[in-house]
Design a protein around this motif. Structure first.
Motif, PDB file in Angstrom:
ATOM      1  N   ILE A 176      36.276  -1.140  20.311  1.00 40.03           N
ATOM      2  CA  ILE A 176      36.769  -1.809  19.106  1.00 40.03           C
ATOM      3  C   ILE A 176      35.596  -2.376  18.317  1.00 40.03           C
ATOM      4  O   ILE A 176      35.516  -2.241  17.093  1.00 40.03           O
ATOM      5  N   GLY A 177      34.684  -3.014  19.035  1.00 39.61           N
ATOM      6  CA  GLY A 177      33.523  -3.600  18.378  1.00 39.61           C
ATOM      7  C   GLY A 177      32.673  -2.564  17.660  1.00 39.61           C
ATOM      8  O   GLY A 177      32.206  -2.793  16.542  1.00 39.61           O
ATOM      9  N   GLU A 178      32.465  -1.396  18.302  1.00 44.60           N
ATOM     10  CA  GLU A 178      31.674  -0.346  17.656  1.00 44.60           C
ATOM     11  C   GLU A 178      32.330   0.122  16.363  1.00 44.60           C
ATOM     12  O   GLU A 178      31.671   0.314  15.338  1.00 44.60           O
ATOM     13  N   PHE A 179      33.649   0.298  16.403  1.00 49.42           N
ATOM     14  CA  PHE A 179      34.346   0.766  15.210  1.00 49.42           C
ATOM     15  C   PHE A 179      34.320  -0.289  14.103  1.00 49.42           C
ATOM     16  O   PHE A 179      34.104   0.033  12.923  1.00 49.42           O
ATOM     17  N   LEU A 180      34.520  -1.558  14.459  1.00 47.39           N
ATOM     18  CA  LEU A 180      34.529  -2.601  13.438  1.00 47.39           C
ATOM     19  C   LEU A 180      33.141  -2.806  12.837  1.00 47.39           C
ATOM     20  O   LEU A 180      33.016  -3.058  11.635  1.00 47.39           O
ATOM     21  N   ASP A 181      32.104  -2.725  13.637  1.00 45.04           N
ATOM     22  CA  ASP A 181      30.746  -2.788  13.083  1.00 45.04           C
ATOM     23  C   ASP A 181      30.556  -1.691  12.027  1.00 45.04           C
ATOM     24  O   ASP A 181      29.945  -1.910  10.977  1.00 45.04           O
ATOM     25  N   PHE A 182      31.081  -0.510  12.313  1.00 48.58           N
ATOM     26  CA  PHE A 182      30.982   0.618  11.384  1.00 48.58           C
ATOM     27  C   PHE A 182      31.816   0.345  10.124  1.00 48.58           C
ATOM     28  O   PHE A 182      31.353   0.551   8.991  1.00 48.58           O
ATOM     29  N   ALA A 183      33.030  -0.139  10.310  1.00 50.09           N
ATOM     30  CA  ALA A 183      33.929  -0.384   9.172  1.00 50.09           C
ATOM     31  C   ALA A 183      33.387  -1.452   8.234  1.00 50.09           C
ATOM     32  O   ALA A 183      33.628  -1.406   7.023  1.00 50.09           O
ATOM     33  N   TYR A 184      32.639  -2.416   8.792  1.00 53.37           N
ATOM     34  CA  TYR A 184      32.136  -3.526   7.991  1.00 53.37           C
ATOM     35  C   TYR A 184      30.715  -3.289   7.450  1.00 53.37           C
ATOM     36  O   TYR A 184      30.091  -4.217   6.951  1.00 53.37           O
ATOM     37  N   SER A 185      30.221  -2.074   7.540  1.00 48.95           N
ATOM     38  CA  SER A 185      28.926  -1.793   6.924  1.00 48.95           C
ATOM     39  C   SER A 185      29.040  -1.981   5.422  1.00 48.95           C
ATOM     40  O   SER A 185      30.122  -1.859   4.835  1.00 48.95           O
ATOM     41  N   GLU A 186      27.940  -2.290   4.777  1.00 45.81           N
ATOM     42  CA  GLU A 186      27.963  -2.523   3.322  1.00 45.81           C
ATOM     43  C   GLU A 186      28.596  -1.349   2.588  1.00 45.81           C
ATOM     44  O   GLU A 186      29.442  -1.527   1.699  1.00 45.81           O
ATOM     45  N   LYS A 187      28.188  -0.136   2.945  1.00 45.01           N
ATOM     46  CA  LYS A 187      28.692   1.062   2.276  1.00 45.01           C
ATOM     47  C   LYS A 187      30.208   1.149   2.354  1.00 45.01           C
ATOM     48  O   LYS A 187      30.892   1.425   1.352  1.00 45.01           O
ATOM     49  N   ASN A 188      30.767   0.915   3.539  1.00 42.99           N
ATOM     50  CA  ASN A 188      32.205   1.072   3.714  1.00 42.99           C
ATOM     51  C   ASN A 188      33.000  -0.058   3.077  1.00 42.99           C
ATOM     52  O   ASN A 188      34.091   0.169   2.544  1.00 42.99           O
ATOM     53  N   VAL A 189      32.463  -1.272   3.108  1.00 42.99           N
ATOM     54  CA  VAL A 189      33.148  -2.386   2.453  1.00 42.99           C
ATOM     55  C   VAL A 189      33.178  -2.168   0.935  1.00 42.99           C
ATOM     56  O   VAL A 189      34.207  -2.388   0.284  1.00 42.99           O
ATOM     57  N   VAL A 190      32.066  -1.711   0.381  1.00 41.64           N
ATOM     58  CA  VAL A 190      32.023  -1.431  -1.055  1.00 41.64           C
ATOM     59  C   VAL A 190      32.987  -0.307  -1.411  1.00 41.64           C
ATOM     60  O   VAL A 190      33.723  -0.381  -2.405  1.00 41.64           O
ATOM     61  N   GLU A 191      33.025   0.727  -0.592  1.00 45.17           N
ATOM     62  CA  GLU A 191      33.906   1.870  -0.859  1.00 45.17           C
ATOM     63  C   GLU A 191      35.376   1.426  -0.898  1.00 45.17           C
ATOM     64  O   GLU A 191      36.117   1.802  -1.806  1.00 45.17           O
ATOM     65  N   PHE A 192      35.802   0.637   0.079  1.00 49.37           N
ATOM     66  CA  PHE A 192      37.194   0.191   0.100  1.00 49.37           C
ATOM     67  C   PHE A 192      37.496  -0.717  -1.091  1.00 49.37           C
ATOM     68  O   PHE A 192      38.537  -0.587  -1.739  1.00 49.37           O
ATOM     69  N   SER A 193      36.578  -1.630  -1.377  1.00 51.87           N
ATOM     70  CA  SER A 193      36.777  -2.565  -2.483  1.00 51.87           C
ATOM     71  C   SER A 193      36.870  -1.829  -3.818  1.00 51.87           C
ATOM     72  O   SER A 193      37.711  -2.165  -4.664  1.00 51.87           O
ATOM     73  N   GLU A 194      36.021  -0.830  -4.014  1.00 48.08           N
ATOM     74  CA  GLU A 194      36.055  -0.043  -5.246  1.00 48.08           C
ATOM     75  C   GLU A 194      37.358   0.737  -5.366  1.00 48.08           C
ATOM     76  O   GLU A 194      37.981   0.791  -6.425  1.00 48.08           O
ATOM     77  N   ARG A 195      37.765   1.325  -4.254  1.00 46.52           N
ATOM     78  CA  ARG A 195      38.929   2.208  -4.289  1.00 46.52           C
ATOM     79  C   ARG A 195      40.211   1.434  -4.631  1.00 46.52           C
ATOM     80  O   ARG A 195      41.083   1.947  -5.338  1.00 46.52           O
ATOM     81  N   TYR A 196      40.306   0.181  -4.131  1.00 46.88           N
ATOM     82  CA  TYR A 196      41.558  -0.561  -4.300  1.00 46.88           C
ATOM     83  C   TYR A 196      41.411  -1.805  -5.180  1.00 46.88           C
ATOM     84  O   TYR A 196      42.303  -2.647  -5.212  1.00 46.88           O
ATOM     85  N   ASN A 197      40.287  -1.884  -5.890  1.00 41.16           N
ATOM     86  CA  ASN A 197      40.102  -2.932  -6.895  1.00 41.16           C
ATOM     87  C   ASN A 197      40.311  -4.332  -6.308  1.00 41.16           C
ATOM     88  O   ASN A 197      41.001  -5.174  -6.875  1.00 41.16           O
ATOM     89  N   ILE A 198      39.718  -4.555  -5.134  1.00 37.48           N
ATOM     90  CA  ILE A 198      39.783  -5.861  -4.498  1.00 37.48           C
ATOM     91  C   ILE A 198      38.362  -6.378  -4.281  1.00 37.48           C
ATOM     92  O   ILE A 198      37.386  -5.667  -4.530  1.00 37.48           O
ATOM     93  N   LEU A 199      38.256  -7.609  -3.819  1.00 36.96           N
ATOM     94  CA  LEU A 199      36.944  -8.217  -3.655  1.00 36.96           C
ATOM     95  C   LEU A 199      36.401  -7.989  -2.248  1.00 36.96           C
ATOM     96  O   LEU A 199      37.147  -8.047  -1.266  1.00 36.96           O
ATOM     97  N   PRO A 200      35.108  -7.765  -2.128  1.00 32.33           N
ATOM     98  CA  PRO A 200      34.497  -7.570  -0.812  1.00 32.33           C
ATOM     99  C   PRO A 200      34.439  -8.882  -0.038  1.00 32.33           C
ATOM    100  O   PRO A 200      34.383  -9.958  -0.623  1.00 32.33           O
ATOM    101  N   VAL A 201      34.434  -8.763   1.291  1.00 31.95           N
ATOM    102  CA  VAL A 201      34.471  -9.952   2.138  1.00 31.95           C
ATOM    103  C   VAL A 201      33.116 -10.286   2.733  1.00 31.95           C
ATOM    104  O   VAL A 201      32.982 -11.274   3.456  1.00 31.95           O
ATOM    105  N   THR A 202      32.103  -9.474   2.461  1.00 33.27           N
ATOM    106  CA  THR A 202      30.774  -9.714   3.021  1.00 33.27           C
ATOM    107  C   THR A 202      29.773 -10.044   1.922  1.00 33.27           C
ATOM    108  O   THR A 202      29.942  -9.635   0.765  1.00 33.27           O
ATOM    109  N   THR A 203      28.744 -10.784   2.310  1.00 30.91           N
ATOM    110  CA  THR A 203      27.709 -11.164   1.353  1.00 30.91           C
ATOM    111  C   THR A 203      26.973  -9.939   0.825  1.00 30.91           C
ATOM    112  O   THR A 203      26.725  -9.815  -0.377  1.00 30.91           O
ATOM    113  N   SER A 204      26.642  -9.013   1.708  1.00 29.87           N
ATOM    114  CA  SER A 204      25.877  -7.836   1.289  1.00 29.87           C
ATOM    115  C   SER A 204      26.665  -6.997   0.288  1.00 29.87           C
ATOM    116  O   SER A 204      26.126  -6.564  -0.741  1.00 29.87           O
TER     117      SER A 204
END
Length: 405
Positions: A304-332
């Motif tokens: 679970i930890g390995e997958f969540l580390d991957f999901a919370y990478s800057e690239k993936n957080v930005v991708e989700f936020s862009e796709r659904y017009n929401i705000l990112p949850v990480t500083t990066s």
């Protein structure tokens, strides 16, 4: 059958683990369902992490929380859930803490206000996944027709609403205190007035003197003079208010990023400013977050930890936020999106997020208190209602709910 076996923590091979995940759908049609996002993410993760498969089922927001609750009751908890609340599961010892799941760089990248909201008894169990804040939207055409400027204080807001009404605007200020939006609109105004749902110690303070003054002002200065439109605030739901704004019938209302897309689609020219307070800009704004969590039942902590580390990478957080017009949850990701000119419209929301205050979601009593707010708060601004009486009733309900935790 594969989904059932995965949900029970079975493996498809002696060295392979299949993680079962349940997530909420942020899409507004089949074409942009979150299922597509998670399927892509899982495929990319699996390509880099041999021995771990990820099986994701996405459900609508009206079903997803109940779906996970039913799975947990049956003893078939998913490994990962991305839903609206975590506190009950954390309080009953069903979740891994953030420390047990995430690498230090990933955990420390969450925005501080969201990290704090994910804590139960000073331990973080809820991992923020999607977030939003609110700004005051105003219709530029209606304001120009009335020779108005966006309000910076409550008195100016009331004056603007009076002039909009005189110009025939249907909803000078839309105040959705109906069941759909009541807890959010309530907190926006409480924070604007200098108080909130809780004090610095986390104790409920719904009947705080400043909250009583805030709702007294709303009743006397906006509702009683007929500046909130033809539908009583207690009966006005958020989406109805958004629809009215997008139809050009609303002068002002509190909105989140998704309203931008809806209003633009209808050709409404709008502006956005921070929520005003009694004498100037509100010191704090309301923030909301949805939550990711890892369940202990199947014992897949490392995977679970390995997958969540991957999901919370800057690239993936930005991708989700862009796709659904929401705000990112990480500083990066927040810094990356704020610096990108293509996200210029989101920048004001991102700037408000770090100083935002969220619902007291770390309290298992919050669900019950929120339900009571939906039932009662509209009465605080009604003709026959009293802000002091309604907020006192809500405080009593909150105290009783917390005592039963």
């Amino acid at each position: 059958m594969t989904a059932v076996l995965a949900g029970c923590g079975m493996t498809s091979g002696s060295d392979e683990v299949t993680l079962k995940m349940v997530a909420a759908d942020y899409g507004d049609n089949a074409g942009n369902s979150s299922q597509k996002y998670w399927d892509e993410l899982a495929k990319n993760f699996e390509a880099e992490h041999s021995g771990i498969k990820v099986d994701v089922d996405v459900y609508s927001w009206k079903d997803v929380d109940a779906k996970v609750a039913a799975m947990v009751r049956k003893g078939e908890a998913p490994d990962i859930a991305q839903i609206g609340a975590y506190a009950d599961y954390a309080a009953s010892g069903k979740l891994y803490s953030a420390d047990e799941l995430l690498s230090v760089p990933v955990q420390s990248d969450f925005l501080p206000s969201l990290t704090e909201a994910g804590e139960l008894k000073r331990t973080q169990y809820g991992l923020p996944f999607a977030s939003s804040t609110r700004l005051l939207f105003y219709n530029k055409e209606l304001f120009e027709n009335a020779s108005l400027t966006p309000p910076k204080t409550w008195p100016q807001l009331a004056e603007d609403a009076q002039k909009l009404k005189a110009n025939g605007v249907k909803y000078p200020f839309a105040l959705p205190l109906g069941a759909e939006e009541a807890p959010a609109e309530t907190l926006i105004w409480m924070l604007s007035g200098g108080a909130g749902y809780t004090d610095n110690t986390g104790a409920y303070t719904l009947d705080d003197e400043q909250n009583v003054k805030t709702f007294g002002w709303l009743k006397d200065k906006l509702v009683a003079p007929g500046l909130t439109g033809p539908v009583a605030p207690a009966e006005l739901n958020r989406q109805d208010a958004f629809d009215a704004f997008s139809s050009g019938d609303v002068g002002m209302l509190n909105g989140h990023p998704t309203l931008m897309k809806q209003a633009r689609a209808k050709g409404v020219d709008f502006g956005m400013v921070p929520m005003p307070g009694p004498d100037g800009k509100s010191e704090a704004t309301m923030g909301v977050a949805d939550w990711m969590m890892g369940f202990k039942q199947n014992g897949h902590r490392e995977e679970i930890g390995e997958f969540l580390d991957f999901a919370y990478s800057e690239k993936n957080v930005v991708e989700f936020s862009e796709r659904y017009n929401i705000l990112p949850v990480t500083t990066s990701a927040s810094e990356a999106m704020a610096a990108d000119t293509s996200h210029k419209a989101l920048k004001p929301f991102i700037e408000e997020l770090d100083s935002s205050q969220l619902y007291p979601v770390g309290k298992t009593s919050w669900a019950q208190v929120s339900a009571e707010i939906k039932k009662q708060i509209g009465g605080a601004v009604s003709d026959a209602g009293s802000a002091a009486d309604v907020l006192s009733s809500l405080q009593n309900a909150a105290t009783a709910a917390e005592a039963a935790e």
